[in-house]
Design a protein around this motif. Structure first.
Motif, PDB file in Angstrom:
ATOM      1  N   VAL A 149       0.882  -1.162   0.000  1.00 11.41           N
ATOM      2  CA  VAL A 149       0.000   0.000   0.000  1.00 11.41           C
ATOM      3  C   VAL A 149       0.921   1.213   0.000  1.00 11.41           C
ATOM      4  CG1 VAL A 149      -1.799   1.262   1.209  1.00 11.41           C
ATOM      5  CG2 VAL A 149      -1.757  -1.244   1.311  1.00 11.41           C
ATOM      6  N   SER A 150       0.944   1.967  -1.094  1.00 10.08           N
ATOM      7  CA  SER A 150       1.869   3.091  -1.251  1.00 10.08           C
ATOM      8  C   SER A 150       1.097   4.398  -1.189  1.00 10.08           C
ATOM      9  CB  SER A 150       2.630   2.979  -2.580  1.00 10.08           C
ATOM     10  OG  SER A 150       3.374   1.776  -2.630  1.00 10.08           O
ATOM     11  N   LEU A 151       1.369   5.197  -0.156  1.00 12.78           N
ATOM     12  CA  LEU A 151       0.642   6.434   0.087  1.00 12.78           C
ATOM     13  C   LEU A 151       1.586   7.621  -0.035  1.00 12.78           C
ATOM     14  CD1 LEU A 151      -1.355   5.291   3.239  1.00 12.78           C
ATOM     15  CD2 LEU A 151      -2.150   5.322   0.875  1.00 12.78           C
ATOM     16  N   THR A 152       1.231   8.596  -0.862  1.00 12.94           N
ATOM     17  CA  THR A 152       2.032   9.809  -1.011  1.00 12.94           C
ATOM     18  C   THR A 152       1.704  10.748   0.132  1.00 12.94           C
ATOM     19  OG1 THR A 152       2.025   9.566  -3.414  1.00 12.94           O
ATOM     20  CG2 THR A 152       2.615  11.736  -2.526  1.00 12.94           C
ATOM     21  N   LEU A 153       2.691  10.996   0.994  1.00 15.96           N
ATOM     22  CA  LEU A 153       2.440  11.760   2.212  1.00 15.96           C
ATOM     23  C   LEU A 153       1.901  13.155   1.906  1.00 15.96           C
ATOM     24  CD1 LEU A 153       2.592  11.612   5.259  1.00 15.96           C
ATOM     25  CD2 LEU A 153       4.953  12.411   5.139  1.00 15.96           C
ATOM     26  N   ALA A 154       2.451  13.824   0.896  1.00 15.78           N
ATOM     27  CA  ALA A 154       2.043  15.187   0.585  1.00 15.78           C
ATOM     28  C   ALA A 154       0.583  15.284   0.127  1.00 15.78           C
ATOM     29  CB  ALA A 154       2.959  15.776  -0.483  1.00 15.78           C
ATOM     30  N   LYS A 155      -0.005  14.165  -0.295  1.00 18.14           N
ATOM     31  CA  LYS A 155      -1.380  14.182  -0.787  1.00 18.14           C
ATOM     32  C   LYS A 155      -2.401  13.804   0.284  1.00 18.14           C
ATOM     33  CE  LYS A 155      -0.246  13.260  -5.651  1.00 18.14           C
ATOM     34  NZ  LYS A 155      -0.478  12.368  -6.810  1.00 18.14           N
ATOM     35  N   LEU A 156      -1.937  13.392   1.450  1.00 19.06           N
ATOM     36  CA  LEU A 156      -2.877  13.033   2.512  1.00 19.06           C
ATOM     37  C   LEU A 156      -3.439  14.295   3.149  1.00 19.06           C
ATOM     38  CD1 LEU A 156      -0.956  10.113   4.277  1.00 19.06           C
ATOM     39  CD2 LEU A 156      -2.770   9.954   2.554  1.00 19.06           C
ATOM     40  N   PRO A 157      -4.728  14.323   3.472  1.00 21.30           N
ATOM     41  CA  PRO A 157      -5.301  15.532   4.081  1.00 21.30           C
ATOM     42  C   PRO A 157      -4.687  15.812   5.444  1.00 21.30           C
ATOM     43  CG  PRO A 157      -6.863  13.704   4.143  1.00 21.30           C
ATOM     44  CD  PRO A 157      -5.728  13.261   3.277  1.00 21.30           C
ATOM     45  N   ALA A 158      -4.435  17.084   5.712  1.00 20.69           N
ATOM     46  CA  ALA A 158      -3.906  17.525   7.003  1.00 20.69           C
ATOM     47  C   ALA A 158      -5.021  18.200   7.778  1.00 20.69           C
ATOM     48  CB  ALA A 158      -2.734  18.478   6.792  1.00 20.69           C
ATOM     49  N   TRP A 159      -5.247  17.735   9.001  1.00 16.48           N
ATOM     50  CA  TRP A 159      -6.334  18.242   9.816  1.00 16.48           C
ATOM     51  C   TRP A 159      -5.770  18.940  11.042  1.00 16.48           C
ATOM     52  CZ3 TRP A 159     -10.883  17.914   7.452  1.00 16.48           C
ATOM     53  CH2 TRP A 159     -11.074  16.915   6.498  1.00 16.48           C
ATOM     54  N   PRO A 160      -6.393  20.045  11.458  1.00 16.42           N
ATOM     55  CA  PRO A 160      -5.945  20.706  12.690  1.00 16.42           C
ATOM     56  C   PRO A 160      -6.175  19.801  13.890  1.00 16.42           C
ATOM     57  CG  PRO A 160      -8.008  21.668  11.926  1.00 16.42           C
ATOM     58  CD  PRO A 160      -7.551  20.733  10.846  1.00 16.42           C
ATOM     59  N   THR A 161      -5.359  19.981  14.914  1.00 16.91           N
ATOM     60  CA  THR A 161      -5.498  19.213  16.143  1.00 16.91           C
ATOM     61  C   THR A 161      -5.885  20.149  17.287  1.00 16.91           C
ATOM     62  OG1 THR A 161      -3.204  19.484  16.873  1.00 16.91           O
ATOM     63  CG2 THR A 161      -3.655  17.690  15.310  1.00 16.91           C
ATOM     64  N   ALA A 162      -6.005  19.577  18.489  1.00 16.83           N
ATOM     65  CA  ALA A 162      -6.324  20.374  19.672  1.00 16.83           C
ATOM     66  C   ALA A 162      -5.132  21.171  20.160  1.00 16.83           C
ATOM     67  CB  ALA A 162      -6.830  19.464  20.787  1.00 16.83           C
ATOM     68  N   VAL A 163      -3.964  20.944  19.554  1.00 14.48           N
ATOM     69  CA  VAL A 163      -2.753  21.692  19.904  1.00 14.48           C
ATOM     70  C   VAL A 163      -2.584  22.822  18.895  1.00 14.48           C
ATOM     71  CG1 VAL A 163      -0.249  21.574  20.172  1.00 14.48           C
ATOM     72  CG2 VAL A 163      -1.675  19.649  20.906  1.00 14.48           C
ATOM     73  N   ALA A 164      -2.576  24.050  19.351  1.00 13.54           N
ATOM     74  CA  ALA A 164      -2.409  25.194  18.448  1.00 13.54           C
ATOM     75  C   ALA A 164      -1.093  25.092  17.701  1.00 13.54           C
ATOM     76  CB  ALA A 164      -2.452  26.493  19.251  1.00 13.54           C
ATOM     77  N   GLY A 165      -1.165  25.198  16.374  1.00  9.86           N
ATOM     78  CA  GLY A 165       0.037  25.147  15.552  1.00  9.86           C
ATOM     79  C   GLY A 165       0.419  23.770  15.075  1.00  9.86           C
ATOM     80  N   MET A 166      -0.359  22.745  15.414  1.00 10.75           N
ATOM     81  CA  MET A 166      -0.038  21.374  15.005  1.00 10.75           C
ATOM     82  C   MET A 166      -1.167  20.815  14.150  1.00 10.75           C
ATOM     83  SD  MET A 166       0.462  17.888  17.281  1.00 10.75           S
ATOM     84  CE  MET A 166       2.112  18.286  17.837  1.00 10.75           C
ATOM     85  N   SER A 167      -0.789  20.181  13.028  1.00 10.43           N
ATOM     86  CA  SER A 167      -1.744  19.462  12.189  1.00 10.43           C
ATOM     87  C   SER A 167      -1.330  17.997  12.094  1.00 10.43           C
ATOM     88  CB  SER A 167      -1.829  20.081  10.789  1.00 10.43           C
ATOM     89  OG  SER A 167      -0.569  20.029  10.141  1.00 10.43           O
ATOM     90  N   ARG A 168      -2.300  17.151  11.726  1.00 14.04           N
ATOM     91  CA  ARG A 168      -2.049  15.702  11.685  1.00 14.04           C
ATOM     92  C   ARG A 168      -2.552  15.120  10.375  1.00 14.04           C
ATOM     93  NH1 ARG A 168      -4.617  14.188  16.108  1.00 14.04           N
ATOM     94  NH2 ARG A 168      -6.591  13.821  15.029  1.00 14.04           N
ATOM     95  N   GLN A 169      -1.746  14.226   9.794  1.00 15.79           N
ATOM     96  CA  GLN A 169      -2.148  13.429   8.641  1.00 15.79           C
ATOM     97  C   GLN A 169      -2.155  11.962   9.068  1.00 15.79           C
ATOM     98  OE1 GLN A 169       1.270  15.317   6.543  1.00 15.79           O
ATOM     99  NE2 GLN A 169      -0.049  15.174   4.733  1.00 15.79           N
ATOM    100  N   LEU A 170      -3.313  11.349   9.046  1.00 17.86           N
ATOM    101  CA  LEU A 170      -3.393   9.933   9.373  1.00 17.86           C
ATOM    102  C   LEU A 170      -2.861   9.118   8.201  1.00 17.86           C
ATOM    103  CD1 LEU A 170      -4.292   7.631  11.255  1.00 17.86           C
ATOM    104  CD2 LEU A 170      -6.524   7.715  10.112  1.00 17.86           C
ATOM    105  N   ILE A 171      -1.884   8.286   8.471  1.00 22.31           N
ATOM    106  CA  ILE A 171      -1.317   7.421   7.434  1.00 22.31           C
ATOM    107  C   ILE A 171      -1.940   6.033   7.501  1.00 22.31           C
ATOM    108  CG2 ILE A 171       0.801   6.387   6.519  1.00 22.31           C
ATOM    109  CD1 ILE A 171       2.348   8.744   7.782  1.00 22.31           C
ATOM    110  N   CYS A 172      -1.965   5.441   8.694  1.00 26.35           N
ATOM    111  CA  CYS A 172      -2.494   4.085   8.844  1.00 26.35           C
ATOM    112  C   CYS A 172      -3.106   3.925  10.227  1.00 26.35           C
ATOM    113  CB  CYS A 172      -1.374   3.061   8.625  1.00 26.35           C
ATOM    114  SG  CYS A 172      -1.895   1.340   8.825  1.00 26.35           S
TER     115      CYS A 172
END
Length: 264
Positions: A149-172
Motif C-alpha cells: 500500500v503506497s501512500l504519497t504523504l504530501a497528498k494526505l489531508p492535514a487536519w488541525p489538532t487540539a494543539v495550536a500550531g499542530m496538524s495531523r495526517q493519518l497514514i495508517c
C-alpha cells in the motif's frame, strides 16, 4: 522486553537517537545496509534506516506482521509496482514479494513482527535485512491482494489538532491487523508547544524535517525519538518540525481533557 534504542541519549524514559549516532552495518545480501535504532531478532520488532544500492534486492520474503517503509530517496519495485521517495510503503500481514532498487534508495522503517525468507535467500553470517528474518518455506495466502500500500504523504489531508500550531495526517490506523495502533504525520509550525502528557504506551518518532525538543533533547531531521510507556513528555518546536510517528495507545494529557495527539 525493553525497546530502548541501541544508541541514544536519555531523558526520563525518552530516548533520542541523532543521525550522527546511527551505525550502518551490512545485511545478508549484497548492496543492503541497515542502521537500527532498536531491533529484536526474536520478535522482529525494528525501528531505523534501511539502504539499497543500485540493482540490489531484498530477496523473496513474507511479512508475518505489518511493516512500514517511508521512502527518503530512490524507490523499490516489486511485481505490483514501485514505491518512490515521498511515499509510505505499507506491507500488510501476509504480504509476499521481492523488492529491487534500480537507483540508490534509503528508507525509514518500522517492523511490528518477523519476516520469513525463502530458503537460499541471504547468508547466515550476516543479519537478514529485516529484523526477525528467518528462513522458512511459505505460501502467499492472498495472492489477489497487492503486497504494497503506497501512500504519497504530501497528498494526505492535514487536519488541525487540539494543539495550536499542530496538524495531523493519518497514514495508517492499523485496520486489518491484530493491533490497535496509529501511524500519523505531525506538522508543527514555528513556536508550537505541545502541552505535557503521559505516554500510556510506546511512541516512536522519526523527524522528517526541521527539529523538535522532547524533554529538553533537540532531535533534528534524520533523527529518531522513542518514548517509553509511563513517560511524562514535554515537546516544543522553535522553528518548525515534520514528524512521522507510531503510537501504540492513547496518551493522557496532564492538564485536562482534549482529543488524542495521534487520533485515537
Amino acid at each position: 522486553m525493553s525497546l530502548a534504542p541501541l544508541i541514544s541519549t536519555r531523558a526520563d524514559r525518552v530516548y533520542a537517537t541523532h543521525r550522527e549516532q546511527l551505525r550502518w552495518v551490512d545485511a545478508s545480501r549484497p548492496g543492503l545496509r541497515m542502521a537500527a535504532v532498536h531491533e529484536n531478532r526474536e520478535t522482529g520488532r525494528f525501528l531505523g534506516l534501511l539502504g539499497f544500492e543500485t540493482m540490489s534486492s531484498s530477496g523473496l520474503h513474507h511479512h508475518v506482521d505489518i511493516a512500514f517503509s517511508y521512502m527518503l530517496s530512490g524507490g523499490l519495485t516489486d511485481y505490483a509496482g514501485t514505491t518512490v521517495a515521498g511515499q509510505m510503503g505499507i506491507n500488510m500481514p501476509a504480504a509476499t514479494h521481492d523488492a529491487i532498487a534500480y537507483v540508490p534508495t534509503m528508507m525509514a522503517s518500522r517492523l511490528d513482527g518477523p519476516v520469513l525468507y525463502a530458503p537460499g535467500v541471504g547468508e547466515q553470517e550476516a543479519p537478514h535485512l529485516h529484523a526477525g528474518g528467518r528462513t522458512e518455506t511459505f505460501l502467499n495466502p492472498r495472492p489477489e491482494e497487492s503486497p504494497d500500500v503506497s501512500l504519497t504523504l504530501a497528498k494526505l489531508p492535514a487536519w488541525p489538532t487540539a494543539v495550536a500550531g499542530m496538524s495531523r495526517q493519518l497514514i495508517c490506523d492499523y485496520r486489518g491487523t491484530r493491533h490497535d495502533f496509529r501511524n500519523a504525520a505531525l506538522t508543527l509550525i514555528p513556536g508550537t508547544c505541545v502541552p505535557a502528557f503521559r505516554a500510556r504506551s510506546l511512541i516512536e518518532i522519526f523527524v522528517l524535517g526541521g527539529g523538535i525538543q522532547v524533554n529538553g533533547q533537540l532531535v533534528l531531521a534524520g533523527g529518531f525519538c522513542v518514548i517509553e510507556p509511563d513517560a511524562n513528555v514535554y515537546m516544543k518546536s522553535g522553528f518548525g518540525a515534520h514528524l512521522i510517528g507510531w503510537s501504540e495507545g492513547p496518551i493522557e494529557w496532564l492538564d485536562g481533557q482534549r482529543p488524542d495527539l495521534f487520533g485515537f
